[in-house]
Write a protein that holds these residues in place. Structure first.
Motif, mmCIF file in Angstrom:
data_model
loop_
_atom_site.group_PDB
_atom_site.id
_atom_site.type_symbol
_atom_site.label_atom_id
_atom_site.label_comp_id
_atom_site.label_asym_id
_atom_site.label_seq_id
_atom_site.Cartn_x
_atom_site.Cartn_y
_atom_site.Cartn_z
ATOM 1 N N LEU A 25 -31.636 -45.729 52.209
ATOM 2 C CA LEU A 25 -31.044 -45.116 53.399
ATOM 3 C C LEU A 25 -31.351 -43.619 53.453
ATOM 4 C CD1 LEU A 25 -27.558 -46.877 53.560
ATOM 5 C CD2 LEU A 25 -29.399 -47.079 55.230
ATOM 6 N N ALA A 26 -31.251 -42.951 52.305
ATOM 7 C CA ALA A 26 -31.533 -41.518 52.266
ATOM 8 C C ALA A 26 -32.972 -41.241 52.684
ATOM 9 C CB ALA A 26 -31.262 -40.974 50.870
ATOM 10 N N SER A 27 -33.902 -42.072 52.203
ATOM 11 C CA SER A 27 -35.308 -41.892 52.546
ATOM 12 C C SER A 27 -35.562 -42.170 54.017
ATOM 13 C CB SER A 27 -36.169 -42.814 51.676
ATOM 14 O OG SER A 27 -37.516 -42.778 52.074
ATOM 15 N N GLN A 28 -34.963 -43.242 54.535
ATOM 16 C CA GLN A 28 -35.192 -43.638 55.919
ATOM 17 C C GLN A 28 -34.590 -42.655 56.918
ATOM 18 O OE1 GLN A 28 -33.420 -47.490 55.717
ATOM 19 N NE2 GLN A 28 -35.127 -48.393 54.589
ATOM 20 N N LEU A 29 -33.442 -42.065 56.559
ATOM 21 C CA LEU A 29 -32.747 -41.183 57.493
ATOM 22 C C LEU A 29 -33.012 -39.704 57.237
ATOM 23 C CD1 LEU A 29 -29.301 -43.015 57.748
ATOM 24 C CD2 LEU A 29 -31.338 -43.277 59.159
ATOM 25 N N GLY A 30 -33.748 -39.397 56.179
ATOM 26 C CA GLY A 30 -34.125 -38.020 55.906
ATOM 27 C C GLY A 30 -32.980 -37.123 55.497
ATOM 28 N N SER A 32 -29.863 -36.412 52.106
ATOM 29 C CA SER A 32 -29.710 -36.531 50.655
ATOM 30 C C SER A 32 -28.900 -37.777 50.293
ATOM 31 C CB SER A 32 -29.002 -35.296 50.103
ATOM 32 O OG SER A 32 -27.652 -35.279 50.536
ATOM 33 N N PRO A 33 -29.107 -38.316 49.080
ATOM 34 C CA PRO A 33 -28.295 -39.447 48.627
ATOM 35 C C PRO A 33 -26.796 -39.153 48.636
ATOM 36 C CG PRO A 33 -30.223 -39.196 47.225
ATOM 37 C CD PRO A 33 -30.198 -37.999 48.124
ATOM 38 N N SER A 34 -26.415 -37.912 48.322
ATOM 39 C CA SER A 34 -24.990 -37.576 48.325
ATOM 40 C C SER A 34 -24.405 -37.678 49.733
ATOM 41 C CB SER A 34 -24.765 -36.175 47.755
ATOM 42 O OG SER A 34 -25.451 -35.205 48.515
ATOM 43 N N THR A 35 -25.183 -37.310 50.749
ATOM 44 C CA THR A 35 -24.722 -37.454 52.134
ATOM 45 C C THR A 35 -24.518 -38.923 52.484
ATOM 46 O OG1 THR A 35 -25.820 -35.429 52.850
ATOM 47 C CG2 THR A 35 -25.335 -37.062 54.553
ATOM 48 N N ILE A 36 -25.465 -39.762 52.074
ATOM 49 C CA ILE A 36 -25.348 -41.203 52.331
ATOM 50 C C ILE A 36 -24.131 -41.778 51.617
ATOM 51 C CG2 ILE A 36 -26.426 -43.457 51.940
ATOM 52 C CD1 ILE A 36 -27.654 -41.909 54.252
ATOM 53 N N ARG A 37 -23.883 -41.351 50.383
ATOM 54 C CA ARG A 37 -22.715 -41.862 49.650
ATOM 55 C C ARG A 37 -21.426 -41.528 50.390
ATOM 56 N NH1 ARG A 37 -25.707 -39.580 45.260
ATOM 57 N NH2 ARG A 37 -26.807 -41.211 44.099
ATOM 58 N N ARG A 38 -21.333 -40.292 50.903
ATOM 59 C CA ARG A 38 -20.130 -39.913 51.658
ATOM 60 C C ARG A 38 -20.009 -40.748 52.934
ATOM 61 N NH1 ARG A 38 -21.705 -34.679 49.869
ATOM 62 N NH2 ARG A 38 -22.817 -34.280 51.839
ATOM 63 N N ASP A 39 -21.147 -40.984 53.605
ATOM 64 C CA ASP A 39 -21.132 -41.813 54.813
ATOM 65 C C ASP A 39 -20.636 -43.230 54.496
ATOM 66 O OD1 ASP A 39 -22.128 -39.781 56.410
ATOM 67 O OD2 ASP A 39 -24.222 -40.415 56.201
ATOM 68 N N LEU A 40 -21.136 -43.781 53.411
ATOM 69 C CA LEU A 40 -20.752 -45.152 53.050
ATOM 70 C C LEU A 40 -19.278 -45.246 52.696
ATOM 71 C CD1 LEU A 40 -23.823 -46.356 50.944
ATOM 72 C CD2 LEU A 40 -23.375 -46.664 53.384
ATOM 73 N N GLU A 41 -18.759 -44.217 52.053
ATOM 74 C CA GLU A 41 -17.328 -44.211 51.730
ATOM 75 C C GLU A 41 -16.480 -44.208 52.994
ATOM 76 O OE1 GLU A 41 -16.948 -40.836 49.219
ATOM 77 O OE2 GLU A 41 -17.955 -41.809 47.517
ATOM 78 N N VAL A 42 -16.907 -43.431 53.992
ATOM 79 C CA VAL A 42 -16.180 -43.393 55.267
ATOM 80 C C VAL A 42 -16.246 -44.754 55.964
ATOM 81 C CG1 VAL A 42 -16.163 -42.398 57.593
ATOM 82 C CG2 VAL A 42 -16.496 -40.916 55.611
#
Length: 250
Positions: A25-30, A32-42
């Protein structure tokens, strides 16, 4: 990308594949992995997906309703079910997986002297009034949108089953012959059905090549027969045949 748009895109990708990783997801959306982790938690707190270690899964109950899926590619599914019914002999014990094609196969087994074991409530509905068919329903938790029974009780019941063949459904067949699915709860049941059967018959219409799904069920070497339609991806069918799979076209 705005957070609102990013969340919508994450959900689109998770629903399309059934599961995805933080790294992808981080690669596809450009971002960081930490941003994706926060998104997934929400999104997990909101109940729109299920956060797991390393990524996310689509909620088992967010897929299309069974009745809606049953209306898609009806002619291809009917043809596959008709060809599969020819493999069943009187006296057989057969396992029928969940799915709209196995439901159609069940209808073609009406009046046959066979034993049907299933976790599909759609198969139950198709055969419940047929006194010729001996019907064994596996227990478990009801997964309402897809008319199926899942969970540890279903797995425990399958451990007691010995069948002549299983007719298995799937979300897709990858180019290397791997069988994939979209729903976490169904994957261990499919594997248990494979273990309980003398012959594994995969029912997949031509649109399941490659299909969808990021959860591996098994490899081509675990399948004995594929029943599909003319027009299914030929390189994939050749890869399956080279692994020893018999390919039957409906």
């Amino acid at each position: 990308m705005l957070q609102r748009l990013r969340h919508a895109e994450i959900m689109r990708r998770v629903r399309l594949s059934g599961a995805t990783s933080v790294r992808d997801l981080a690669s596809q959306l450009g971002v960081s992995p930490s941003t994706i982790r926060r998104d997934l938690e929400v999104l997990d707190r909101d109940g729109t997906l299920r956060r797991v270690r390393g990524g996310a899964l689509a909620d088992a109950d967010t897929g299309r309703p069974f009745a809606e899926v049953a209306c898609v590619d009806e002619e291809d599914k009917e043809a596959v079910a008709g060809r599969a019914a020819q493999l069943v002999r009187d006296g057989d014990v057969v396992l029928l997986d969940i799915g709209t094609t196995t439901m159609r196969l069940a209808r073609r087994l009406r009046g046959r002297r066979v034993t049907v074991v299933t976790s599909s409530l759609a198969v139950l509905d198709a055969l419940r009034t047929d006194t010729d068919v001996e019907l064994l329903l596996l227990g478990g938790m009801v997964r309402r949108p897809y008319h199926s029974l899942v969970g540890v009780l279903t797995e425990a019941a399958l451990s007691q089953v010995v069948s002549d063949r299983v007719f298995l459904g799937a979300s897709g067949v990858r180019p290397d012959g791997q069988l994939v699915d979209t729903t976490l709860a169904e994957v261990p049941l499919k594997r248990a059905m494979i273990a309980a059967a003398g012959q594994v018959v995969l029912l997949v219409d031509r649109h399941k090549f490659p299909g969808t799904g990021a959860l591996r069920v098994c490899g081509a070497e675990d399948i004995d027969v594929i029943v599909t339609n003319d027009g299914a991806d030929e390189p994939t069918l050749r890869a399956c045949a080279s692994a020893g799979v018999e390919v039957l076209l409906a």
